[in-house]
Design a protein around this motif. Structure first.
Motif, PDB file in Angstrom:
ATOM      1  N   THR A  35      48.929  26.583   8.559  1.00 21.72           N
ATOM      2  CA  THR A  35      47.719  27.127   8.671  1.00 21.72           C
ATOM      3  C   THR A  35      47.199  28.282   9.437  1.00 21.72           C
ATOM      4  N   GLU A  36      48.048  28.301  10.608  1.00 22.45           N
ATOM      5  CA  GLU A  36      47.651  29.353  11.653  1.00 22.45           C
ATOM      6  C   GLU A  36      48.856  29.619  12.882  1.00 22.45           C
ATOM      7  N   VAL A  37      48.988  30.635  13.155  1.00 19.75           N
ATOM      8  CA  VAL A  37      49.915  30.809  14.145  1.00 19.75           C
ATOM      9  C   VAL A  37      49.204  31.662  15.378  1.00 19.75           C
ATOM     10  N   ILE A  38      49.314  31.233  16.600  1.00 22.68           N
ATOM     11  CA  ILE A  38      48.817  31.644  17.719  1.00 22.68           C
ATOM     12  C   ILE A  38      49.792  32.232  18.686  1.00 22.68           C
ATOM     13  N   VAL A  39      49.823  33.583  18.866  1.00 26.30           N
ATOM     14  CA  VAL A  39      50.645  34.190  19.904  1.00 26.30           C
ATOM     15  C   VAL A  39      50.175  34.381  21.254  1.00 26.30           C
ATOM     16  N   GLU A  40      50.469  33.730  22.311  1.00 23.37           N
ATOM     17  CA  GLU A  40      49.774  34.055  23.269  1.00 23.37           C
ATOM     18  C   GLU A  40      50.697  34.477  24.491  1.00 23.37           C
ATOM     19  N   PHE A  46      51.734  26.813  16.690  1.00 21.70           N
ATOM     20  CA  PHE A  46      51.628  26.664  15.235  1.00 21.70           C
ATOM     21  C   PHE A  46      50.381  25.530  14.790  1.00 21.70           C
ATOM     22  N   GLN A  47      49.481  26.023  13.893  1.00 26.07           N
ATOM     23  CA  GLN A  47      48.752  24.744  13.438  1.00 26.07           C
ATOM     24  C   GLN A  47      49.227  24.279  12.142  1.00 26.07           C
ATOM     25  N   LEU A  48      49.533  23.141  12.010  1.00 31.50           N
ATOM     26  CA  LEU A  48      50.188  22.506  10.834  1.00 31.50           C
ATOM     27  C   LEU A  48      49.034  21.251  10.058  1.00 31.50           C
ATOM     28  N   THR A  49      49.091  21.283   8.889  1.00 32.84           N
ATOM     29  CA  THR A  49      48.340  20.110   8.413  1.00 32.84           C
ATOM     30  C   THR A  49      49.327  19.587   7.138  1.00 32.84           C
ATOM     31  N   THR A  50      49.054  18.090   7.173  1.00 29.73           N
ATOM     32  CA  THR A  50      49.745  17.474   6.096  1.00 29.73           C
ATOM     33  C   THR A  50      49.252  17.527   4.618  1.00 29.73           C
ATOM     34  N   THR A  51      50.088  17.420   3.700  1.00 34.89           N
ATOM     35  CA  THR A  51      49.639  17.779   2.368  1.00 34.89           C
ATOM     36  C   THR A  51      49.775  16.865   1.493  1.00 34.89           C
ATOM     37  N   TYR A  71      42.718  13.387  12.704  1.00 34.11           N
ATOM     38  CA  TYR A  71      43.083  13.962  14.095  1.00 34.11           C
ATOM     39  C   TYR A  71      44.113  14.900  14.487  1.00 34.11           C
ATOM     40  N   ARG A  72      44.618  15.223  15.645  1.00 34.27           N
ATOM     41  CA  ARG A  72      45.399  16.254  15.865  1.00 34.27           C
ATOM     42  C   ARG A  72      46.505  15.697  16.807  1.00 34.27           C
ATOM     43  N   ARG A  73      47.655  15.897  16.395  1.00 31.13           N
ATOM     44  CA  ARG A  73      48.743  15.401  17.290  1.00 31.13           C
ATOM     45  C   ARG A  73      49.426  16.758  17.872  1.00 31.13           C
ATOM     46  N   HIS A  74      49.553  16.486  19.127  1.00 33.99           N
ATOM     47  CA  HIS A  74      50.154  17.761  19.870  1.00 33.99           C
ATOM     48  C   HIS A  74      51.523  17.655  20.209  1.00 33.99           C
ATOM     49  N   LEU A  75      52.319  18.600  19.455  1.00 33.53           N
ATOM     50  CA  LEU A  75      53.802  18.295  19.508  1.00 33.53           C
ATOM     51  C   LEU A  75      54.380  19.617  20.319  1.00 33.53           C
ATOM     52  N   THR A  76      55.646  19.395  21.008  1.00 33.31           N
ATOM     53  CA  THR A  76      56.434  20.809  21.475  1.00 33.31           C
ATOM     54  C   THR A  76      57.711  20.744  20.328  1.00 33.31           C
ATOM     55  N   ASP A  77      58.165  22.040  20.264  1.00 35.29           N
ATOM     56  CA  ASP A  77      59.247  22.133  19.347  1.00 35.29           C
ATOM     57  C   ASP A  77      60.191  23.242  20.073  1.00 35.29           C
ATOM     58  N   LEU A  78      61.092  23.679  19.322  1.00 32.99           N
ATOM     59  CA  LEU A  78      61.966  24.461  20.143  1.00 32.99           C
ATOM     60  C   LEU A  78      61.394  25.851  20.557  1.00 32.99           C
ATOM     61  N   PRO A  79      61.708  26.322  21.471  1.00 30.85           N
ATOM     62  CA  PRO A  79      60.970  27.896  21.803  1.00 30.85           C
ATOM     63  C   PRO A  79      61.398  28.740  20.842  1.00 30.85           C
ATOM     64  N   ILE A  87      53.055  22.720  18.584  1.00 29.26           N
ATOM     65  CA  ILE A  87      52.714  22.617  17.068  1.00 29.26           C
ATOM     66  C   ILE A  87      51.228  21.628  17.310  1.00 29.26           C
ATOM     67  N   GLN A  88      50.269  22.064  16.526  1.00 30.43           N
ATOM     68  CA  GLN A  88      49.112  21.154  16.565  1.00 30.43           C
ATOM     69  C   GLN A  88      49.082  20.507  14.921  1.00 30.43           C
ATOM     70  N   LEU A  89      49.633  19.348  15.131  1.00 30.56           N
ATOM     71  CA  LEU A  89      49.675  18.877  13.515  1.00 30.56           C
ATOM     72  C   LEU A  89      48.334  18.040  13.295  1.00 30.56           C
ATOM     73  N   THR A  90      47.837  18.342  12.218  1.00 30.44           N
ATOM     74  CA  THR A  90      46.508  17.641  12.150  1.00 30.44           C
ATOM     75  C   THR A  90      46.923  16.656  10.730  1.00 30.44           C
TER      76      THR A  90
END
Ligand SMILES: [Zn+2]
Length: 569
Positions: A35-40, A46-51, A71-79, A87-90
């Motif tokens: 749903t969204e990518v935020i580059v800081e 990355f914001q992801l949501t299940t379908t 609710y949101r799960r906060h995950l770490t992925d490969l850099p 990853i913010q997974l809703t």
């Protein structure tokens, strides 16, 4: 919330256009939408949501589409590059529709992306595990930090421990050997597939039962190459009675070398006599001219007194060891009582006469060592004055004393047979060279005996002949040892029986003991002379294991060590 940290936000992608490309870079999942990518500056989010329209209850497996909440799960992925990726997974919580289920509400799972309750994606965990297997905790943590996927040392090791051990293929021929967790204290067993030359297991000790149990779990093994440890013999017989046991040829020669070493230790004076005679012989140089070597230094009177005191102390200990041994005390008790190492006790008890210590002056370096070559050149050019030589090397940086130089010059005179302070010069004098033959230690003598004839040098042959002349026992030991080495090296099972008879009847105790040992393991030794299998691949793997163990400072337990060792093979 991350979406509120607008001041760090550099850009938010035009998702419609980029989504197909970015989705390829995300872990492969069909039930998740970006749903969204935020580059800081510091990271990418990355914001992801299940379908999926519905989800199954993890307890009763009945599907439900009644959403209770999100609710949101906060995950770490490969850099991405060196930038960490979050990853913010809703995810949704569903109400379980099964009235008999004890679970009322459950969270949907995304098994392709991440395990339940985990904070790291599968592929990040796989990358960290690969780093952990290759480098271990400390070094792995340093590298993973550099690569932008930080994990602590303990976290890495925990992940490695979670890996399953590799599946063992059907085995036919294996090699078994022991390896030291801690030398002389605790040992384990390594099992290697000899056909594929790969390690297949690490066992936590070197007991017969442990090996037998492991072997029962792997039927079909027809050849077991092993060293001559009794536990392995018994374990192999109990666990795989169908298999042919093969004594390892390398270990056979190693045991022979140990026996020879004992023979030579008991004949220290003979070795020294041969060594001294050899060092006085003129050597022929590459240009065909003869040259004499610098004779060994004689220690100062003070050093001689100190050495004599040390020798007297050792001699007293030697006598005490034998007294206590005759009274029936064990080696361990003797070692504790006298405050010496257990191996010293063993060595003393193996030596029928007091083993003299090798002189240390042979290998000792002094301040003069770097300038000896310079002195020799000047000496051979005709400069015989110690004072002049001293001043010459002082100009080149020598910081030692004059007496040291004078003593060395004295040895040069001695080499050429000059009177002290003699000034006789002339072409008849041989050149003096520094390259004194290495002293003949028991180890060097043993190596020389066991060297294949094709690699034997003239000097070696000559030296062995001198040794044989010294004592009939040495002659017998050298002949028997060379005979056995040839039988093993050329694999001649036919010659073995007659050799065994001769060795058992020989007057040399260590060789006789060695032969008795071979007789006790007759079948396996004979098989090693018939069959091509050897423990060579096991030795290689043992070395790798040692390196791995040391890189973990010997702290790793067997579960971790096995994973790193077997998975990285
Ligand atoms: Zn349920």
């Amino acid at each position: 919330m991350r979406s509120l940290t607008v001041y760090y936000m550099v850009m938010s992608c035009q998702l419609q256009a980029l989504q197909p490309f970015i989705t390829h870079l995300l872990p492969p999942t069909r039930t998740v939408r970006l749903t969204e990518v935020i580059v800081e500056p510091e990271d990418v989010c990355f914001q992801l949501t299940t379908t999926a329209p519905a989800a199954c209850c993890p307890r009763c497996a009945v599907p439900s589409s009644t959403v209770h909440s999100r609710y949101r799960r906060h995950l770490t992925d490969l850099p991405w590059g060196t930038r960490p990726v979050h990853i913010q997974l809703t995810v949704r919580k569903f109400v379980c529709r099964n009235l008999h289920c004890t679970r009322r509400i459950f969270t949907e799972r995304v098994p392709e992306l991440v395990a339940a309750y985990a904070r790291k994606t599968h592929r990040l965990i796989a990358a960290l595990q690969a780093i952990g297997v290759a480098l271990g905790g400390q070094a792995g943590a340093r590298l993973s930090k550099r690569l932008g996927l930080p994990a602590s040392r303990d976290a890495l090791l925990r992940l490695v421990r979670r890996l399953p051990l590799p599946v063992i293929p059907p085995l036919r021929a294996i090699g078994v050997d022991d390896w030291a967790y801690r030398k002389r204290q605790r040992y384990g067993t390594i099992v290697v597939d000899l056909e594929r030359q790969r390690p297949v297991a690490l066992l936590h000790d070197r007991e017969a039962d442990t090996l037998a149990t492991w072997l029962r779990g792997h039927p079909g093994i027809t050849v077991i190459a092993r060293d001559r440890l009794k536990a392995y013999k018994d374990g192999a017989r109990a666990g795989a009675p169908q298999a042919t046991q093969v004594a390892d040829r390398f270990h056979l020669l190693q045991n022979l070398a140990e026996a020879l070493d004992q023979v030579f230790s008991a004949h220290g004076p003979a070795l020294k006599a041969v060594s001294d005679a050899q060092s006085c012989l003129p050597v022929t140089q590459a240009d065909g001219r003869t040259a004499v070597s610098v004779p060994p230094s004689t220690p100062t009177p003070q050093a001689q007194t100190r050495a004599a005191q040390r020798r007297a102390r050792r001699l007293a200990t030697y006598a005490q060891v034998w007294t206590l041994h005759r009274e029936g005390w064990s080696n361990r008790v003797i070692a504790q009582h006298l405050g010496i190492g257990r191996m010293t006790v063993v060595r003393y008890l193996q030596a029928p006469t007091f083993p003299e210590r090798k002189s240390r002056s042979e290998t000792r370096r002094s301040l003069l060592t770097p300038y000896q070559e310079d002195i020799l050149t000047r000496w051979n050019a005709g400069c015989r004055e110690a004072r002049q030589l001293f001043q010459a090397i002082q100009r080149h940086g020598y910081t030692g004393s004059y007496p040291t130089v004078a003593r060395y010059v004295q040895r040069l005179r001695q080499a050429q047979g000059l009177r002290p302070r003699g000034r006789r010069l002339g072409p008849t004098l041989s050149r003096v060279v520094a390259g004194r033959p290495t002293p003949l230690t028991t180890r060097r003598a043993t190596r020389m005996v066991l060297k294949p004839p094709s690699k034997q040098t003239d000097d070696g042959t000559q030296l062995l002949a001198c040794l044989k002349d010294q004592h009939s026992e040495l002659a017998a030991a050298i002949d028997l040892a060379q005979g056995f080495a040839a039988i093993v090296r050329e694999r001649q099972p036919d010659g073995f029986d007659s050799w065994l008879a001769r060795a058992t009847a020989s007057a040399v105790a260590p060789i006789r003991r060695f032969a008795t040992g071979l007789r006790a393991d007759y079948e396996a030794v004979k098989a090693s002379l018939r069959l091509p299998w050897s423990n060579g691949p096991v030795e290689g793997q043992t070395n790798r294991l040692k390196m791995l163990k040391r890189s973990m400072f010997g702290r790793a337990k067997i579960d971790l060590l096995s994973r790193r060792f077997l998975r990285a093979a």
